[in-house]
Design a protein around this motif. Structure first.
Motif, PDB file in Angstrom:
ATOM      1  N   LEU A 166      -6.418  -3.559   5.550  1.00  0.00           N
ATOM      2  CA  LEU A 166      -6.732  -2.865   4.299  1.00  0.00           C
ATOM      3  C   LEU A 166      -7.950  -1.963   4.418  1.00  0.00           C
ATOM      4  CD1 LEU A 166      -6.062  -2.620   1.278  1.00  0.00           C
ATOM      5  CD2 LEU A 166      -7.461  -4.625   0.894  1.00  0.00           C
ATOM      6  N   SER A 167      -8.977  -2.432   5.134  1.00  0.00           N
ATOM      7  CA  SER A 167     -10.196  -1.618   5.115  1.00  0.00           C
ATOM      8  C   SER A 167      -9.974  -0.288   5.828  1.00  0.00           C
ATOM      9  CB  SER A 167     -11.387  -2.370   5.694  1.00  0.00           C
ATOM     10  OG  SER A 167     -11.072  -2.916   6.934  1.00  0.00           O
ATOM     11  N   ILE A 215       0.866  -1.172   0.000  1.00  0.00           N
ATOM     12  CA  ILE A 215       0.000   0.000   0.000  1.00  0.00           C
ATOM     13  C   ILE A 215       0.900   1.219   0.000  1.00  0.00           C
ATOM     14  CG2 ILE A 215      -1.678   1.313   1.325  1.00  0.00           C
ATOM     15  CD1 ILE A 215      -2.758  -1.294   2.394  1.00  0.00           C
ATOM     16  N   ALA A 237      -7.175   1.305   5.826  1.00  0.00           N
ATOM     17  CA  ALA A 237      -6.379   2.107   4.902  1.00  0.00           C
ATOM     18  C   ALA A 237      -7.276   2.835   3.904  1.00  0.00           C
ATOM     19  CB  ALA A 237      -5.375   1.226   4.166  1.00  0.00           C
ATOM     20  N   ASN A 238      -8.449   2.269   3.644  1.00  0.00           N
ATOM     21  CA  ASN A 238      -9.398   2.919   2.745  1.00  0.00           C
ATOM     22  C   ASN A 238     -10.120   4.088   3.407  1.00  0.00           C
ATOM     23  OD1 ASN A 238      -9.238   1.536   0.262  1.00  0.00           O
ATOM     24  ND2 ASN A 238     -10.217  -0.230   1.208  1.00  0.00           N
ATOM     25  N   CYS A 239     -10.015   4.173   4.734  1.00  0.00           N
ATOM     26  CA  CYS A 239     -10.787   5.175   5.479  1.00  0.00           C
ATOM     27  C   CYS A 239     -10.045   6.493   5.667  1.00  0.00           C
ATOM     28  CB  CYS A 239     -11.138   4.643   6.865  1.00  0.00           C
ATOM     29  SG  CYS A 239     -12.304   3.309   6.819  1.00  0.00           S
TER      30      CYS A 239
END
Lengths: 347, 299
Positions: B230-231, B211, B233-235
């Protein structure tokens, strides 16, 4: 009154006029069921009326085939239409190459990838590139940018717009090679920003409302040629315990976006996040929102890391072969990767 | 619904200075408002140090690149670092003697609240809205929210099974969404600190997914990856990584002073990296933690 001249029964003529249909044009884009309800007649009668209307117009001879259902096209017409289809460049020649010239208008393109891969950068780049005028090989349109994550940075958009303006100036200098080059009106970075309609969306309710509203907005702003949604995912990954409901809502949004793309000839670019998917006993990366969503887009591009290089991979497309191309994110925006290796890999 | 005019926006885009011109230059002006910035590092790298420093710099007036507001510190790693806080108050006062002459104590403009669980944090954030709305009455002109740390809330409470993981990522998105909407409505800069986890086997599982700009994050000679997966990191909008590496200095000195042969001057070299950010390219710089705060090192 044109309607009176049609070979119809008097009662039908009367009904048409009392319902407000006086001109042939007003009838030309109607569906038989709609007309049947409005005139309170049977659908066969309504079909009969519409048939005589289309015979009466004597259909413009551009299409050789007879239109059976309103809006139908022959594959030949579609092919011709596709040849005139415009593309929005990504500013990366390799990427344009595998995409057949860039992001195509009239289609929904989904772009996904891990955080930091450059989804937002590509989004901003497209919002700028759509404005490149016709005589520079562009589309000369405007952009709608729907930001659900708050990642859109004006400073960055300005930077990319400046670089795009510089490239255009360079091009016109090379092309004209003369003093008249100065006469060409240059686009300033400011103009680029002025032509991006920016919507910041803070909840999924707003997102649904906006998708419904876009239709109206684009009718008022016909020069919009690209709609970028960055990202479709964010608000749909919270508060949805009922996955069936989520699927239905997303299905509705997808339909709306497809309709927009076809009706107004805009390119719809949907950015998506990635998530870990568990199948066959192991985790692997997959685009978020599940399998049913994957039908929502016409083209699907996955951005991923390959060693130290960023790559774009065409995962799904009805017309493009699956291929992968490297790109890089520079201070000027999305550009070719500067290395001598063979760049495009067909699979 | 009407689109925003982007030409009007640059005037509103604010950055909160970190109190050091070198670090500010690295981050394009500081911590951006209307956006979530994550500081990720192993313990002892300076996350909390940087976070505490921001609590003060946010109070600086606009002309000193601050946000001219107060700050809110939500902490989940106990105890609150009082001693360090007081130390920083003193150095902050002495570096800005005119602003904080006598009557104005920088401590009056820092609000703190402890959060025990993730739900607790969400409640605090939800209740914050009404207070922020009436900022004039409540004198709660908050311009900076620091959450130190987000990882501590999530690393104990949740089991490693499908149900809990789903609940966890749903909470991530809820918290992030509330934070972003506050940030947008009230022009707040949000800073969140996060811990790291060691990467045991790079090829196993999805935690080895790259990432951002760096192939791998290394600190103290170990390969790590940010906690929460990962989730999360999307925030967030931007991620900054603080690393610490032990380096051996003074090899040249060794040649000069034979007396000290064999003596090695070990020191910790700390670096700040931009992992990803919508407005920044990859860059990094060395920094030091001194008594009076965190400062970048110019090379």
């Amino acid at each position: 009154m044109e309607v009176l001249r049609l070979p119809l029964s008097a009662s039908h003529k009367g009904k048409l006029i009392s319902a407000g249909y006086t001109s042939i044009a007003s009838l030309s884009s109607l569906s038989p069921s709609h007309l049947a309800i409005e005139l309170k007649i049977s659908e066969t009668d309504a079909l009969e009326i519409l048939k005589s209307v289309s015979d009466g117009i004597g259909l413009p001879s551009t299409s050789s085939s007879v239109t059976i259902v309103n809006g139908a096209q022959s594959a030949w017409d579609m092919l011709q239409e596709e040849e005139t289809l415009v593309h929005i460049t990504t500013s990366c020649a390799d990427l344009d190459n595998i995409l057949g010239g860039g992001i195509s208008c009239k289609e929904v393109t989904e772009i996904g990838g891990v955080p930091g891969i450059g989804k937002t950068q590509l989004g901003i780049q497209l919002a700028v590139n759509v404005q490149i005028p016709y005589h520079y090989g562009g589309v000369g349109g405007k952009a709608i940018y729907v930001d659900t994550e708050g990642s859109f940075m004006v400073e960055r958009a300005l930077q990319i717009a400046e670089a795009c303006g510089d490239d255009m100036a360079e091009y016109s200098r090379l092309y004209h090679k003369g003093p008249q080059a100065c006469e060409v009106k240059m686009m300033q970075a400011k103009d680029f920003l002025e032509n991006i309609f920016y919507f910041r969306v803070c909840s999924y309710t707003e997102q649904i409302a906006l998708t419904n509203y876009l239709d109206k907005f684009i009718t008022e702003h016909k020069d919009v040629k690209v709609v970028i949604i960055d990202s479709i995912t964010f608000h749909f990954r919270q508060d949805f315990d009922d996955m069936a409901l989520r699927t239905r809502v997303l299905g509705g949004i997808a339909l709306n976006l497809m309709k927009l793309a076809r009706k107004y000839g805009v390119a719809v670019v949907v950015l998506n996040q990635v998530t870990n998917k568990y199948s066959d006993g192991s985790f692997h990366l997959a685009l978020a929102l599940g399998d049913s969503w994957s039908h929502a887009s016409t083209n699907r591009i996955i951005l991923h890391w390959n060693g130290d290089e960023r790559h774009a991979y065409i995962d799904k497309s009805p017309s493009l072969r699956s291929a992968s191309a490297p790109y890089s994110v520079t201070s000027k925006g999305i550009r070719n990767l500067t290395s001598n290796k063979k760049r495009i890999k067909h699979m | 619904m009407t689109p925003e005019n982007l030409l009007l926006r640059p005037a509103y885009r604010q950055f909160c200075t970190l109190g050091c011109p070198i670090l500010d230059a690295l981050l394009g002006g500081g911590i951006p408002c209307n956006s979530i910035t994550e500081l990720v590092a192993e313990s002892g790298c300076g996350k909390t140090q940087l976070a505490l420093q921001l609590l003060f710099t946010a109070q600086l007036p606009r002309r000193l690149k601050g946000l001219a507001g107060s700050s809110l510190y939500l902490y989940s790693e106990f105890p609150f670092p009082y001693r360090r806080f007081d130390q920083l108050v003193e150095s902050f006062r002495s570096s800005h003697p005119i602003l904080f002459a006598c009557c104005r104590d920088p401590r009056d403009y820092v609000f703190t609240r402890d959060c025990q669980t993730a739900d607790d944090l969400l409640d605090v954030l939800l209740m914050l809205e009404s207070r922020l709305k009436n900022a004039k009455e409540t004198k709660l002109n908050i311009k900076l929210i620091v959450i130190d740390s987000i990882a501590a809330l999530f690393r104990s409470e949740f089991e490693n099974n499908a149900g809990d993981l789903k609940r966890r990522s749903s909470l991530f998105f809820k918290i992030s969404s509330v934070l972003k909407s506050h940030a947008k409505r009230f022009g707040i800069a949000v800073v969140v600190t996060n811990q790291v986890v060691d990467l045991i086997d790079v090829n196993e599982g999805a935690s080895g997914v790259r990432i951002g700009n760096l192939e791998g994050l290394y600190t103290s000679g170990r390969r790590v990856c940010p906690a929460l997966g990962l989730s999360w990191a999307n925030c967030i909008n931007s991620r900054l990584f603080l690393s610490r590496q032990e380096v051996i200095d003074g090899e040249e000195n060794e040649l000069q002073n034979d007396n000290y042969s064999g003596f090695m001057n070990r020191r910790k070299r700390r670096e700040l990296h931009v992992v990803f950010a919508p407005h920044l390219p990859y860059s990094s710089c060395e920094f030091v933690i001194r008594k009076d705060g965190v400062f970048g090192v110019d090379r």
